[in-house]
Design an enzyme around this catalytic site. Structure first.
Site, PDB file in Angstrom:
ATOM      1  CB  VAL A 162      66.645  26.774 -17.686  1.00 56.76           C
ATOM      2  CG1 VAL A 162      66.728  25.550 -16.776  1.00 56.76           C
ATOM      3  CG2 VAL A 162      65.451  27.643 -17.296  1.00 56.76           C
TER       4      VAL A 162
ATOM      5  CE  LYS B  63      63.391  12.177 -19.423  1.00 54.25           C
ATOM      6  NZ  LYS B  63      63.829  13.185 -18.422  1.00 54.25           N
ATOM      7  CG  ASN B  64      61.129  15.903 -15.998  1.00 50.61           C
ATOM      8  OD1 ASN B  64      61.885  15.038 -16.461  1.00 50.61           O
ATOM      9  ND2 ASN B  64      61.119  17.135 -16.449  1.00 50.61           N
TER      10      ASN B  64
ATOM     11  CG  ASP C 207      62.509  20.048 -20.593  1.00 52.08           C
ATOM     12  OD1 ASP C 207      63.296  20.823 -20.043  1.00 52.08           O
ATOM     13  OD2 ASP C 207      62.639  18.816 -20.512  1.00 52.08           O
TER      14      ASP C 207
ATOM     15  NE  ARG D 112      72.771  14.618 -16.716  1.00 48.84           N
ATOM     16  CZ  ARG D 112      73.946  15.226 -16.514  1.00 48.84           C
ATOM     17  NH1 ARG D 112      74.348  15.459 -15.282  1.00 48.84           N
ATOM     18  NH2 ARG D 112      74.709  15.570 -17.525  1.00 48.84           N
TER      19      ARG D 112
ATOM     20  CB  CYS E 205      70.005  15.630 -22.307  1.00 48.54           C
ATOM     21  SG  CYS E 205      68.703  14.503 -22.832  1.00 48.54           S
TER      22      CYS E 205
END
Length: 441
Positions: A336, A26-27, A314, A100, A124
């Site tokens: 983070v 996803k990133n 994450d 975003r 988020c």
């Protein structure tokens, strides 16, 4: 499924057993799709997951004249940017409200059109993600930015120019912004204190295939020599290490066994070490990694999140659910995102014993230590979890609630499951395949 598609009934207490597959990260995938805007020829991206962020970016690309079609194999997209054009402000706003990613369109659109529009951004709610970093960077390249009621309007009166940038923190999003902008800017760009996550390296590989000149030094410095034009690319996205870790934690928390096809050891080294310290077992095979609970008590650990190659933020939330079943006191220091431990309140309502602290309970003080954020946690276990009414707060916290509901005794109602679709492909189909007892409310 019938009933309320955004509320899931989870009948807990059953170990997850079986096999699932993870596709591209996803990133990385949405960012690689944006990169196609920079090219003069079509690009072909493989291993694309069917998640909401991909659909959002596809819609935004199509609004700007990019032709996006599915390829000949499953999970393949062909992106043709031959006819890039301006998009209507209202249309952009309608597509972008839940993501975003649109801010990463700035550099490519400034190069292709000379202007760009960015609406208000979503994402988020896990702490500050200041978009000012992005705008400051774009100004350094020579862009002008005008704040309007509906969003930000950007222009590049002349060709953007390379610059020297030092990030105060190795932000993934800002590093991506610099890469996507610098590759066609005039001259050399030097980015210090850059993020170096595997997804960043994969984006660099995508851009290099297009004709970019990018070097990554061992001191987190990235140097980009601008070129006059870029072509297309053919690329297979690296697997989603964050989703793989989530399923691994689900196997541990439910005392089950899950084979994650597509999971890759290289990008998960730090997670795998921690998983083993907690007492989880895994076996790396040719097509993926099998994760399971080997029996016996889990072990409490001390854990600090950090940027890559540290323990990814994450990974923290799903693992905390498993740590509620470990014997002793586990200490978790989140460095983070300052608000990422807020999800533990719901776990406590389910019977967990988790205390939050403002102090840095790790080996090193972090930037949140003097700012009154509850960013450290002490998890006391093991505690039996009981079913509860759960409202999903964010993507990773949401999947963590799902894990907790699967591990708990009784039936939980989980609200807002649509948010999980942002990053977990077909998870509603994967759960029953692992023996989970779930149904729409």
């Amino acid at each position: 499924m019938t009933g309320n598609e955004d509320v899931l009934l989870v009948h807990g207490g059953t170990p997850l057993e079986g096999e699932i597959r993870v596709r591209g990260a996803k990133n990385l995938v949405p960012k690689a799709m944006v990169a196609a805007l920079l090219g003069g020829e079509p690009s072909r991206l493989r291993n694309v997951p069917d998640i909401r962020d991909v659909r959002v970016v596809r819609g935004l690309l199509e609004l700007h004249g990019v032709t996006v079609r599915t390829g000949s194999e499953a999970g393949e997209l062909v992106l043709d940017p031959s006819n890039v054009e301006s998009a209507d402000v209202a249309d952009i706003d309608a597509h972008a409200g839940s993501s975003r990613i649109p801010i990463l369109f700035c550099g490519p659109l400034l190069h292709r059109l000379g202007h760009a529009f960015i609406p208000g951004l979503g994402g988020c709610d896990i702490g500050g993600r200041p978009i000012d970093f992005h705008f400051d960077v774009l100004r350094q390249f020579g862009a002008t930015i005008e704040k309007r009621p509906e969003g930000q309007y950007l222009e590049a009166p002349q060709r953007l120019r390379g610059t020297k940038i030092k990030l105060p923190y190795p932000s993934v999003g800002t590093t991506e912004q610099v890469l996507l902008t610098a590759v066609l800017a005039e001259g050399v760009t030097e980015l210090s204190n850059a993020a170096v996550e595997p997804e960043i390296e994969d984006l660099i590989c995508v851009l290099q295939k297009m004709g970019a000149i990018i070097s990554l030094d061992t001191d987190r410095t990235i140097r980009i020599t601008g070129v006059d034009r870029l072509g297309g690319y053919q690329h297979r996205a690296l697997p989603d290490r964050l989703e793989a870790a989530s399923w691994a934690c689900a196997a541990l928390a439910t005392e089950g066994s899950v084979y994650v096809h597509g999971a890759s050891q290289r990008e998960m080294l730090t997670f795998l070490n921690t998983y083993r310290k907690v007492g989880g077992a895994f076996a790396v095979e040719d097509d993926g990694i099998r994760f399971w609970h080997p029996g016996g008590p889990l072990k409490a650990i001390a854990l600090e999140t950090d940027v890559h190659p540290g323990f990814q933020t994450d990974w923290q939330q799903p693992l905390v659910v498993a740590l509620t079943q470990a014997s002793g006191l586990s200490i978790v220091h989140e460095t983070v995102y300052e608000s990422r431990l807020g999800f533990t309140e719901a776990l406590n309502q389910m019977g967990a014993h988790i205390q939050l602290y403002r102090e840095c309970l790790g080996g090193t003080p972090c930037r949140f230590g003097q700012r009154n954020f509850l960013h450290s946690a002490v998890v006391s276990g093991p505690t039996k979890l009981q079913a509860s009414e759960l409202v999903i707060p964010d993507l990773r916290g949401g999947f963590s609630y799902l894990i907790a509901a699967l591990a708990a005794q009784g039936t939980s109602r989980v609200h807002g499951i649509e948010l999980i679709n942002r990053g977990y492909e077909n998870f509603m189909e994967k759960l029953p395949g692992l023996g989970a007892k779930v149904e729409a409310a």
